[in-house]
Design a protein around this motif. Sequence first.
Motif, PDB file in Angstrom:
ATOM      1  N   MET A   1       0.842  -1.178   0.000  1.00 21.88           N
ATOM      2  CA  MET A   1       0.000   0.000   0.000  1.00 21.88           C
ATOM      3  C   MET A   1       0.885   1.239   0.000  1.00 21.88           C
ATOM      4  O   MET A   1       1.849   1.321   0.740  1.00 21.88           O
ATOM      5  CB  MET A   1      -0.896  -0.007   1.240  1.00 21.88           C
ATOM      6  N   LYS A   2       0.520   2.181  -0.826  1.00 16.65           N
ATOM      7  CA  LYS A   2       1.291   3.424  -0.916  1.00 16.65           C
ATOM      8  C   LYS A   2       0.864   4.370   0.212  1.00 16.65           C
ATOM      9  O   LYS A   2      -0.312   4.639   0.411  1.00 16.65           O
ATOM     10  CB  LYS A   2       1.061   4.081  -2.263  1.00 16.65           C
ATOM     11  N   ILE A   3       1.851   4.866   0.935  1.00 14.76           N
ATOM     12  CA  ILE A   3       1.646   5.821   2.024  1.00 14.76           C
ATOM     13  C   ILE A   3       2.338   7.125   1.640  1.00 14.76           C
ATOM     14  O   ILE A   3       3.492   7.116   1.209  1.00 14.76           O
ATOM     15  CB  ILE A   3       2.254   5.293   3.343  1.00 14.76           C
ATOM     16  N   THR A   4       1.644   8.237   1.816  1.00 18.94           N
ATOM     17  CA  THR A   4       2.217   9.554   1.554  1.00 18.94           C
ATOM     18  C   THR A   4       2.301  10.311   2.876  1.00 18.94           C
ATOM     19  O   THR A   4       1.284  10.504   3.549  1.00 18.94           O
ATOM     20  CB  THR A   4       1.334  10.345   0.562  1.00 18.94           C
ATOM     21  N   ILE A   5       3.518  10.704   3.257  1.00 20.93           N
ATOM     22  CA  ILE A   5       3.726  11.466   4.480  1.00 20.93           C
ATOM     23  C   ILE A   5       3.311  12.913   4.219  1.00 20.93           C
ATOM     24  O   ILE A   5       3.801  13.551   3.281  1.00 20.93           O
ATOM     25  CB  ILE A   5       5.204  11.419   4.934  1.00 20.93           C
ATOM     26  N   LEU A   6       2.436  13.426   5.057  1.00 12.73           N
ATOM     27  CA  LEU A   6       1.979  14.811   4.927  1.00 12.73           C
ATOM     28  C   LEU A   6       2.788  15.751   5.815  1.00 12.73           C
ATOM     29  O   LEU A   6       3.111  16.860   5.422  1.00 12.73           O
ATOM     30  CB  LEU A   6       0.497  14.910   5.292  1.00 12.73           C
ATOM     31  N   HIS A   7       3.101  15.289   7.030  1.00 12.28           N
ATOM     32  CA  HIS A   7       3.847  16.109   7.993  1.00 12.28           C
ATOM     33  C   HIS A   7       4.375  15.183   9.085  1.00 12.28           C
ATOM     34  O   HIS A   7       3.707  14.222   9.457  1.00 12.28           O
ATOM     35  CB  HIS A   7       2.927  17.169   8.602  1.00 12.28           C
ATOM     36  N   ALA A   8       5.550  15.492   9.599  1.00 19.81           N
ATOM     37  CA  ALA A   8       6.133  14.670  10.663  1.00 19.81           C
ATOM     38  C   ALA A   8       6.929  15.537  11.619  1.00 19.81           C
ATOM     39  O   ALA A   8       7.600  16.488  11.198  1.00 19.81           O
ATOM     40  CB  ALA A   8       7.033  13.596  10.062  1.00 19.81           C
ATOM     41  N   THR A   9       6.834  15.231  12.904  1.00 21.11           N
ATOM     42  CA  THR A   9       7.611  15.927  13.935  1.00 21.11           C
ATOM     43  C   THR A   9       8.056  14.924  14.985  1.00 21.11           C
ATOM     44  O   THR A   9       7.449  13.872  15.160  1.00 21.11           O
ATOM     45  CB  THR A   9       6.786  17.025  14.638  1.00 21.11           C
ATOM     46  N   MET A  10       9.117  15.274  15.688  1.00 25.17           N
ATOM     47  CA  MET A  10       9.565  14.477  16.823  1.00 25.17           C
ATOM     48  C   MET A  10      10.317  15.378  17.787  1.00 25.17           C
ATOM     49  O   MET A  10      11.001  16.309  17.377  1.00 25.17           O
ATOM     50  CB  MET A  10      10.461  13.316  16.401  1.00 25.17           C
ATOM     51  N   SER A  11      10.167  15.079  19.065  1.00 24.05           N
ATOM     52  CA  SER A  11      10.915  15.798  20.095  1.00 24.05           C
ATOM     53  C   SER A  11      11.497  14.773  21.064  1.00 24.05           C
ATOM     54  O   SER A  11      11.093  13.609  21.075  1.00 24.05           O
ATOM     55  CB  SER A  11      10.002  16.779  20.839  1.00 24.05           C
ATOM     56  N   ASP A  72       6.522  -4.408   9.122  1.00 25.86           N
ATOM     57  CA  ASP A  72       7.603  -3.729   9.841  1.00 25.86           C
ATOM     58  C   ASP A  72       8.216  -2.603   9.020  1.00 25.86           C
ATOM     59  O   ASP A  72       8.607  -1.575   9.565  1.00 25.86           O
ATOM     60  CB  ASP A  72       8.700  -4.728  10.236  1.00 25.86           C
ATOM     61  N   GLU A  73       8.298  -2.796   7.715  1.00 20.58           N
ATOM     62  CA  GLU A  73       8.875  -1.770   6.846  1.00 20.58           C
ATOM     63  C   GLU A  73       8.038  -0.487   6.882  1.00 20.58           C
ATOM     64  O   GLU A  73       8.580   0.617   6.948  1.00 20.58           O
ATOM     65  CB  GLU A  73       8.945  -2.295   5.402  1.00 20.58           C
ATOM     66  N   LEU A  74       6.734  -0.641   6.848  1.00 21.72           N
ATOM     67  CA  LEU A  74       5.838   0.517   6.922  1.00 21.72           C
ATOM     68  C   LEU A  74       6.003   1.229   8.258  1.00 21.72           C
ATOM     69  O   LEU A  74       6.177   2.446   8.302  1.00 21.72           O
ATOM     70  CB  LEU A  74       4.381   0.090   6.734  1.00 21.72           C
ATOM     71  N   PHE A  75       5.964   0.471   9.348  1.00 22.45           N
ATOM     72  CA  PHE A  75       6.095   1.069  10.679  1.00 22.45           C
ATOM     73  C   PHE A  75       7.443   1.788  10.810  1.00 22.45           C
ATOM     74  O   PHE A  75       7.506   2.923  11.286  1.00 22.45           O
ATOM     75  CB  PHE A  75       5.929  -0.002  11.758  1.00 22.45           C
ATOM     76  N   ASP A  76       8.499   1.139  10.352  1.00 24.92           N
ATOM     77  CA  ASP A  76       9.827   1.758  10.407  1.00 24.92           C
ATOM     78  C   ASP A  76       9.887   3.036   9.575  1.00 24.92           C
ATOM     79  O   ASP A  76      10.549   4.005   9.963  1.00 24.92           O
ATOM     80  CB  ASP A  76      10.905   0.781   9.934  1.00 24.92           C
ATOM     81  N   SER A  77       9.192   3.066   8.434  1.00 30.35           N
ATOM     82  CA  SER A  77       9.213   4.272   7.597  1.00 30.35           C
ATOM     83  C   SER A  77       8.502   5.434   8.292  1.00 30.35           C
ATOM     84  O   SER A  77       8.913   6.585   8.150  1.00 30.35           O
ATOM     85  CB  SER A  77       8.605   3.998   6.222  1.00 30.35           C
ATOM     86  N   LEU A  78       7.461   5.151   9.059  1.00 29.56           N
ATOM     87  CA  LEU A  78       6.783   6.199   9.819  1.00 29.56           C
ATOM     88  C   LEU A  78       7.692   6.733  10.927  1.00 29.56           C
ATOM     89  O   LEU A  78       7.777   7.945  11.148  1.00 29.56           O
ATOM     90  CB  LEU A  78       5.471   5.674  10.394  1.00 29.56           C
TER      91      LEU A  78
END
Length: 89
Positions: A1-11, A72-78
Motif C-alpha cells: 500500500m502506498k503511504i504519503t507522508i503529509l507532515h512529521a515531527t519528533m521531540s 515492519d517496513e511501513l512502521f519503520d518508515s513512519l
Amino acid sequence: MKITILHATMSYTKEDGYVGQVQFRAENHRDDYEITLQSKKGKEWSYGLHFLNASGSEEEIFKMEELIEEDDELFDSLIEAAKISLDEK
C-alpha cells in the motif's frame, strides 16, 4: 500500500524520551491518519493511531492498524519520517 507522508515531527526529553507525530495518507483510504509514536530510548516503540481531521470509517482504521502491526517496513518508515524532523532541528 502506498503511504504519503503529509507532515512529521519528533521531540526528545529525558522524562518522556522520544515523542513523534506523523500525518499520512494511505492509498485507497478516504481519510488521512495521524500516528503518535513514543519510545523511552529510541529502540522499542509504542503508538496510537487516529484519524487526522475527523472521524472516519472504523473498518478502514482497523485495516490500517493491522497493516502497521504486520508490516515492519511501513512502521519503520513512519518512525524514520519523524526522526528526520528531530535531526533537522
